[in-house]
Motif scaffolding. Structure first.
Motif, PDB file in Angstrom:
ATOM      1  N   MET A 135      49.293  -0.609  11.670  1.00  8.54           N
ATOM      2  CA  MET A 135      48.149  -1.197  11.319  1.00  8.54           C
ATOM      3  C   MET A 135      48.551  -2.320  10.480  1.00  8.54           C
ATOM      4  O   MET A 135      47.846  -2.397   9.363  1.00  8.54           O
ATOM      5  N   MET A 136      48.729  -4.167  10.677  1.00 11.86           N
ATOM      6  CA  MET A 136      49.245  -4.791   8.780  1.00 11.86           C
ATOM      7  C   MET A 136      48.334  -5.420   9.073  1.00 11.86           C
ATOM      8  O   MET A 136      47.187  -5.205  10.543  1.00 11.86           O
ATOM      9  N   GLY A 137      47.686  -5.821   8.190  1.00 12.42           N
ATOM     10  CA  GLY A 137      46.646  -6.872   7.820  1.00 12.42           C
ATOM     11  C   GLY A 137      46.642  -7.713   7.919  1.00 12.42           C
ATOM     12  O   GLY A 137      47.821  -8.882   8.579  1.00 12.42           O
ATOM     13  N   CYS A 138      45.379  -8.707   8.513  1.00  9.27           N
ATOM     14  CA  CYS A 138      45.934  -9.833   9.551  1.00  9.27           C
ATOM     15  C   CYS A 138      46.138 -10.755   8.889  1.00  9.27           C
ATOM     16  O   CYS A 138      46.168 -11.933   8.580  1.00  9.27           O
TER      17      CYS A 138
ATOM     18  N   ARG B  81      59.920   1.292  20.539  1.00 11.10           N
ATOM     19  CA  ARG B  81      59.623   2.013  19.758  1.00 11.10           C
ATOM     20  C   ARG B  81      58.730   1.600  18.578  1.00 11.10           C
ATOM     21  O   ARG B  81      58.629   2.521  17.902  1.00 11.10           O
ATOM     22  N   PHE B  82      58.670   0.409  18.393  1.00 15.94           N
ATOM     23  CA  PHE B  82      57.487   0.438  17.300  1.00 15.94           C
ATOM     24  C   PHE B  82      56.390  -1.366  17.429  1.00 15.94           C
ATOM     25  O   PHE B  82      56.452  -1.605  18.807  1.00 15.94           O
ATOM     26  N   ASP B  83      55.171  -0.479  17.569  1.00 12.90           N
ATOM     27  CA  ASP B  83      53.845  -1.062  17.126  1.00 12.90           C
ATOM     28  C   ASP B  83      53.328  -1.632  16.557  1.00 12.90           C
ATOM     29  O   ASP B  83      52.835  -0.731  15.522  1.00 12.90           O
ATOM     30  N   ILE B  84      53.263  -2.474  16.279  1.00 12.02           N
ATOM     31  CA  ILE B  84      52.845  -3.642  15.353  1.00 12.02           C
ATOM     32  C   ILE B  84      51.658  -4.225  15.569  1.00 12.02           C
ATOM     33  O   ILE B  84      51.359  -4.380  16.433  1.00 12.02           O
ATOM     34  N   LEU B  85      50.240  -3.382  14.856  1.00 11.54           N
ATOM     35  CA  LEU B  85      48.877  -3.438  15.331  1.00 11.54           C
ATOM     36  C   LEU B  85      48.508  -4.195  14.271  1.00 11.54           C
ATOM     37  O   LEU B  85      48.540  -4.927  13.105  1.00 11.54           O
ATOM     38  N   LEU B  86      47.533  -5.424  15.558  1.00  7.94           N
ATOM     39  CA  LEU B  86      47.110  -6.073  13.716  1.00  7.94           C
ATOM     40  C   LEU B  86      45.383  -6.459  14.508  1.00  7.94           C
ATOM     41  O   LEU B  86      44.967  -6.859  15.210  1.00  7.94           O
TER      42      LEU B  86
ATOM     43  N   ASP C  51      50.487 -17.077  10.118  1.00  3.05           N
ATOM     44  CA  ASP C  51      50.888 -16.899   9.764  1.00  3.05           C
ATOM     45  C   ASP C  51      51.569 -15.019   9.577  1.00  3.05           C
ATOM     46  O   ASP C  51      53.207 -15.369   9.534  1.00  3.05           O
ATOM     47  N   ALA C  52      50.461 -14.134   9.841  1.00  7.07           N
ATOM     48  CA  ALA C  52      50.917 -12.751   9.604  1.00  7.07           C
ATOM     49  C   ALA C  52      51.600 -13.348  11.153  1.00  7.07           C
ATOM     50  O   ALA C  52      52.939 -11.965  10.924  1.00  7.07           O
ATOM     51  N   VAL C  53      51.215 -13.301  12.031  1.00  5.69           N
ATOM     52  CA  VAL C  53      51.630 -13.337  13.589  1.00  5.69           C
ATOM     53  C   VAL C  53      53.218 -13.887  13.627  1.00  5.69           C
ATOM     54  O   VAL C  53      53.887 -12.890  14.361  1.00  5.69           O
ATOM     55  N   HIS C  54      53.467 -15.131  13.017  1.00  5.21           N
ATOM     56  CA  HIS C  54      54.589 -15.232  12.475  1.00  5.21           C
ATOM     57  C   HIS C  54      56.122 -14.735  12.002  1.00  5.21           C
ATOM     58  O   HIS C  54      57.289 -14.998  12.456  1.00  5.21           O
ATOM     59  N   SER C  55      55.032 -14.044  11.695  1.00  7.08           N
ATOM     60  CA  SER C  55      56.207 -13.478  10.364  1.00  7.08           C
ATOM     61  C   SER C  55      56.698 -11.992  10.743  1.00  7.08           C
ATOM     62  O   SER C  55      57.258 -11.884  10.692  1.00  7.08           O
ATOM     63  N   VAL C  56      55.600 -11.838  12.083  1.00  2.00           N
ATOM     64  CA  VAL C  56      56.306 -10.875  13.067  1.00  2.00           C
ATOM     65  C   VAL C  56      57.592 -11.127  14.233  1.00  2.00           C
ATOM     66  O   VAL C  56      58.063 -10.633  14.866  1.00  2.00           O
TER      67      VAL C  56
ATOM     68  N   ARG D 287      56.766  -4.288  19.799  1.00  2.00           N
ATOM     69  CA  ARG D 287      55.995  -5.752  20.307  1.00  2.00           C
ATOM     70  C   ARG D 287      54.870  -5.599  19.542  1.00  2.00           C
ATOM     71  O   ARG D 287      54.387  -4.467  18.388  1.00  2.00           O
ATOM     72  N   LEU D 288      54.557  -6.770  19.245  1.00  5.04           N
ATOM     73  CA  LEU D 288      52.612  -6.624  18.461  1.00  5.04           C
ATOM     74  C   LEU D 288      51.512  -6.717  19.597  1.00  5.04           C
ATOM     75  O   LEU D 288      52.099  -7.823  19.813  1.00  5.04           O
ATOM     76  N   THR D 289      50.829  -6.448  18.670  1.00  2.00           N
ATOM     77  CA  THR D 289      49.493  -6.251  19.623  1.00  2.00           C
ATOM     78  C   THR D 289      48.099  -6.737  18.345  1.00  2.00           C
ATOM     79  O   THR D 289      47.751  -6.013  17.955  1.00  2.00           O
ATOM     80  N   VAL D 290      47.656  -7.439  18.826  1.00  2.00           N
ATOM     81  CA  VAL D 290      46.417  -8.346  18.142  1.00  2.00           C
ATOM     82  C   VAL D 290      45.263  -8.046  19.134  1.00  2.00           C
ATOM     83  O   VAL D 290      45.036  -7.869  19.887  1.00  2.00           O
ATOM     84  N   VAL D 291      43.900  -6.849  17.945  1.00  2.00           N
ATOM     85  CA  VAL D 291      42.681  -6.782  18.860  1.00  2.00           C
ATOM     86  C   VAL D 291      42.026  -7.885  17.559  1.00  2.00           C
ATOM     87  O   VAL D 291      41.997  -8.187  16.413  1.00  2.00           O
ATOM     88  N   ASP D 292      41.223  -8.963  18.485  1.00  2.00           N
ATOM     89  CA  ASP D 292      40.467  -9.923  17.851  1.00  2.00           C
ATOM     90  C   ASP D 292      39.050  -8.464  17.867  1.00  2.00           C
ATOM     91  O   ASP D 292      38.181  -9.077  18.975  1.00  2.00           O
ATOM     92  N   ASP D 293      38.067  -8.874  16.485  1.00  2.00           N
ATOM     93  CA  ASP D 293      37.093  -7.941  17.032  1.00  2.00           C
ATOM     94  C   ASP D 293      36.115  -9.698  16.109  1.00  2.00           C
ATOM     95  O   ASP D 293      34.946  -9.197  15.194  1.00  2.00           O
ATOM     96  N   GLY D 294      36.213 -10.808  15.663  1.00  2.00           N
ATOM     97  CA  GLY D 294      35.200 -11.625  15.666  1.00  2.00           C
ATOM     98  C   GLY D 294      35.071 -12.555  16.875  1.00  2.00           C
ATOM     99  O   GLY D 294      36.025 -12.708  18.070  1.00  2.00           O
ATOM    100  N   GLN D 295      34.494 -14.026  16.224  1.00  2.00           N
ATOM    101  CA  GLN D 295      34.512 -15.055  17.620  1.00  2.00           C
ATOM    102  C   GLN D 295      34.697 -16.425  17.534  1.00  2.00           C
ATOM    103  O   GLN D 295      34.221 -16.963  18.015  1.00  2.00           O
ATOM    104  N   GLU D 296      35.661 -16.291  16.590  1.00  2.00           N
ATOM    105  CA  GLU D 296      35.921 -17.840  16.570  1.00  2.00           C
ATOM    106  C   GLU D 296      37.040 -18.024  17.667  1.00  2.00           C
ATOM    107  O   GLU D 296      38.213 -17.432  18.693  1.00  2.00           O
TER     108      GLU D 296
END
Length: 308
Positions: free
Chosen positions: A95-98, A12-17, A28-33, A42-51
């Motif tokens: 569209m949650m802030g990371c 029902r709720f897509d939480i996008l990070l 910390d943001a992920v654990h709060s979700v 459902r939580l979906t994380v889209v990584d735009d970095g290279q860590e």
């Protein structure tokens, strides 16, 4: 990609990070979700970095409620927002802030709002502002939002139309990463690729023009992280972001005039709060030797509101 197959049943709720930046704050943001109640999200994380450590961390997390994607190339802020929208299949999305934090009651508050206002386009819940260290803070920007621009109604309310548009164009008192959006209203519009700073307000204006409404739920359930503006960053004082803002506000004023929303158009044309923000940066620009930037900022703040 890690996590459940995208072909599974839609939540029902897509939480996008959309993620780029500090690894610890993202965790910390992920654990709060993950502390949210219910089984309808459902939580979906889209990584735009290279860590390098991030993909492995999600592999080890191995939580079936979490999907992780890493972009093959850097998409930038707006590009990654739109990539997140592509992946959303739920009825509602966030569209949650990371670097932000959901409180354990966040989805409880949002569920109450969408159940009370069937089909509402947006939900703005109560927000606490924190600093880079996670401590409560009250910046000038947030104080102005609360005291001058935000509605004064103490309880839940439903807003929309020209009245809300004018209010937000005078001073955008919303906290974008905390908002819950109805997916089928947002996904066809998306985020404008020609905007890099003010794309959230542009989306809200599109939704209001389309007839969508905003539900206010004052119960605090989200921590929005406000980072201090770095005085060492010359980019903060070039005025480029204010040039984008001026273009958006003047285009919006013309658009709203065409709809007969004269008060909202007037608010867009004058955009007082954004001009005031530019003015507050002038002393620091001068102190740091950014004289050209200071002139640009002062010109934006004090110049004519209308196009020449």
């Amino acid at each position: 990609m890690t996590g459940p197959d995208s072909a599974g049943p839609a939540p029902r709720f897509d939480i996008l990070l959309p993620y780029y930046g500090d690894v610890a704050q993202m965790k910390d943001a992920v654990h709060s979700v993950l502390a949210q109640s219910g089984e309808d999200w459902r939580l979906t994380v889209v990584d735009d970095g290279q860590e390098p450590s991030v993909p492995g961390w999600f592999d080890e997390l191995a939580d079936p409620r979490v999907r992780y994607f890493r972009n093959e190339r850097n998409l930038g802020v707006t590009g990654n927002f739109n990539r997140c929208l592509e992946l959303a299949t739920g009825e509602y999305l966030v569209m949650m802030g990371c670097d932000d934090l959901m409180h354990p009651n966040y989805l409880d508050v949002v569920r109450r709002a969408v159940d009370a206002h069937a089909g509402v386009g947006m939900v703005q819940p109560g927000v606490k502002v924190i600093d880079s260290a996670g401590e409560p803070t009250d910046t000038l920007a947030d104080s102005v939002k609360r005291k001058l621009y935000a509605p004064k109604e103490p309880g839940p309310s439903l807003l929309g139309g020209e009245e809300l548009a004018a209010s937000l164009l005078r001073g955008n008192w919303l906290y974008f990463p905390s908002i819950c959006w109805r997916s089928d209203a947002v996904k066809p519009i998306g985020f404008r690729a020609d905007l890099g700073v003010i794309q959230d307000l542009a989306l809200v204006m599109d939704l209001l023009v389309a007839g969508e409404q905003l539900a206010l739920e004052p119960e605090v359930c989200f921590s929005y992280r406000r980072h201090a503006e770095s005085e060492s960053s010359a980019k903060a004082f070039t005025g480029a972001r204010f040039a984008e803002a001026r273009r958006f506000f003047l285009e919006t004023a013309d658009r709203l005039d065409g709809l007969g929303w004269s008060q909202a158009a007037k608010a867009a044309r004058h955009h007082f709060s954004t001009r005031l923000h530019a003015l507050t940066l002038v002393p620091a620009a001068l102190r740091l030797g950014h004289r050209d930037g200071a002139r640009t900022l002062a010109g934006f703040a004090l110049g004519p509101a209308r196009r020449a």
